[in-house]
Scaffold this active site. Structure first.
Site, PDB file in Angstrom:
ATOM      1  N   SER A 192      -8.707 -24.787  -2.324  1.00 19.52           N
ATOM      2  CA  SER A 192      -8.420 -25.898  -3.231  1.00 19.52           C
ATOM      3  C   SER A 192      -9.656 -26.271  -4.061  1.00 19.52           C
ATOM      4  CB  SER A 192      -7.891 -27.090  -2.424  1.00 19.52           C
ATOM      5  OG  SER A 192      -7.271 -28.039  -3.241  1.00 19.52           O
ATOM      6  N   ASP A 374       3.602 -23.617  -2.494  1.00 19.08           N
ATOM      7  CA  ASP A 374       2.379 -24.291  -2.937  1.00 19.08           C
ATOM      8  C   ASP A 374       2.698 -25.341  -3.990  1.00 19.08           C
ATOM      9  OD1 ASP A 374      -0.429 -24.715  -3.376  1.00 19.08           O
ATOM     10  OD2 ASP A 374      -0.767 -22.610  -2.867  1.00 19.08           O
ATOM     11  N   HIS A 406       0.405 -25.529   0.409  1.00 18.22           N
ATOM     12  CA  HIS A 406      -0.942 -25.577  -0.142  1.00 18.22           C
ATOM     13  C   HIS A 406      -2.005 -25.189   0.886  1.00 18.22           C
ATOM     14  CE1 HIS A 406      -4.259 -26.745  -2.656  1.00 18.22           C
ATOM     15  NE2 HIS A 406      -4.597 -27.766  -1.886  1.00 18.22           N
TER      16      HIS A 406
END
Length: 439
Positions: A192, A374, A406
């Site tokens: 991320s 995601d 995610h």
């Protein structure tokens, strides 16, 4: 791999009290809020790390055994007073002169190195087999690293200045950490926002990065109306594929596969609830999720508990409880690096200086990995691959991970671990061709 990890020796550690149940009443929430602090944060992280049979607590001297690796936790001091990076070092007990560069695992926004507890065993086995090391680092101002003041001097309309200052806060401290640890080159595995900073680090210090592995990277697309929905981090449930038995191997990303993910994102966005719209509004106003939780004071642990129970429902009951305690103590810690978010990302995690416009300058192998559920828009990954190839970099690829959202590394650790080891062993291209034949 020939190197095997021995059975856990946690029974020889000093006793560590179990994490309390996730609070569901105000009284329990108040007690959790009152107990939170640095000491409790240390214990919450250690509970996760004690699941690793090769981990040795700080108070326990490294004993001689047959383990190919030994892991320990330390605070790596930086030059500035009271600046340090919390670090997990997984070091080979038999270093090889032909060892590949060490791997450095870097967490995402507001998380910490403990999030990767289901990936460390596979990475440790790789390190023991290859005679190299693996490190996991908490970014400055996040996790259990120093919570130092975060300030930006650039004016509000100086976008490049704001972005540069915010990025420097993180990547320059990582470079100082690298020099302190004596590492010449590293393979960076970032998730991320940690993946975003990994790319920025490689752009600034290209001779120090061997390869990039980007897990659901933030800040890639340049379309401000893309389908990325950061509010889903707080409202999505854990994927059913997070159990080992439900996992499937990675598949090579294709346009059709990406379109399928985007169609799901579009459908969810069209059904955006009031709570999600409120979270988006708070983002636009510069509030961090952690500010919101801290502002509720005694109710904070209950709010974090709702998130932990929902998002990590695929973990075991004990794992979920330990993760909750870990997340709670990170969240309630003094605000610091979290305030970077509005300088780097606009609402919906659209980067103010998107990576898709910058990444083609890199000449190293880069691997993009997204979950099939995601909330990061994978279109930016496909466009980045195209830009890299047009610039002459043909050593980059992209995967989709089935049964994962995610937090791909936590939702489907079997598939991600297989992929990480292949990339670290530099056989990722062969795996990619095999995965492409299945997609």
């Amino acid at each position: 791999m020939s190197a095997s990890i021995p059975a856990s020796t946690s029974s020889t550690f000093l006793p560590l009290p179990p994490a309390k149940d996730i609070p569901v009443t105000f009284t329990a929430s108040l007690k959790s809020w009152w107990a939170a602090g640095d000491k409790q944060g240390t214990a919450s992280e250690e509970r996760l790390l004690r699941r690793l049979p090769f981990f040795r607590p700080e108070q326990m001297a490294s004993s001689t055994n047959d383990s190919p690796v030994i892991a320990h936790r330390e605070r790596v001091q930086l030059a500035a007073p009271k600046h340090f990076l919390n670090t997990l070092s997984i070091k080979s007990t038999k270093p090889s002169p032909t060892a590949p560069p060490p791997a450095v695992v870097l967490h995402g926004y507001g998380a910490g190195l403990g999030f990767f507890f289901r990936n460390f065993p596979a990475l440790a086995q790789w390190a023991g087999h290859r005679g190299t090391d693996v490190f996991a680092v908490d970014w400055l101002g996040m996790g259990r690293s120093a919570r130092v003041p975060f300030t930006i001097k650039a004016k509000r309309d100086d976008i490049s200045g704001r972005v540069n200052e915010a990025e420097s806060f993180f990547v320059d401290s990582l470079e100082e950490w690298r020099a302190k640890m004596g590492l010449e080159k590293m393979t960076l595995i970032g998730h991320s926002l940690g993946a975003y900073f990994s790319v920025v680090y490689a752009l600034r210090y290209p001779t120090r990065v061997h390869k990039l592995v980007l897990l659901s990277p933030a800040g890639v697309p340049h379309d401000p109306n893309n389908l990325t929905m950061p509010s889903r981090e707080l409202t999505d449930e854990g994927d059913s594929g997070s159990t080992i038995s439900g996992s499937h191997s990675a598949v090579a990303a294709s346009t059709a596969g990406v379109n399928q993910i985007r169609e799901e994102q579009k459908a969810i966005k069209e059904k955006e609830s009031r709570s999600r719209r409120l979270l988006t509004y708070l983002w636009e106003e510069g509030w961090s999720p952690f500010q919101v939780v801290r502002s509720t004071l005694f109710w904070g642990p209950m709010l974090v508990g709702k998130y932990s129970s929902r998002r990590f429902s695929g973990l075991t009951e004990d794992e979920t409880r330990d993760m909750h305690d870990y997340i709670l103590n990170i969240t309630l810690a003094k605000g610091s690096g979290e305030y970077c978010i509005s300088h780097i990302l606009a609402p919906y995690a659209h980067a103010r200086m998107p990576l898709v416009d910058r990444i083609a300058a890199l000449k190293i192998p880069i691997t993009f990995i997204y979950g099939e559920h995601d909330w990061m828009d994978p279109q930016g990954g496909l466009q980045s691959l195209e830009n890299l190839r047009e610039a002459g970099n043909h050593h980059s690829r992209m995967y989709n991970i089935p049964n994962a959202g995610h937090h791909v590394y936590l939702d489907n650790p079997t598939a991600v671990n297989e992929l990480l080891v292949a990339e670290l062993d530099d056989v990722g291209e062969q795996l990619y061709l095999f995965a492409a034949s299945r997609s």
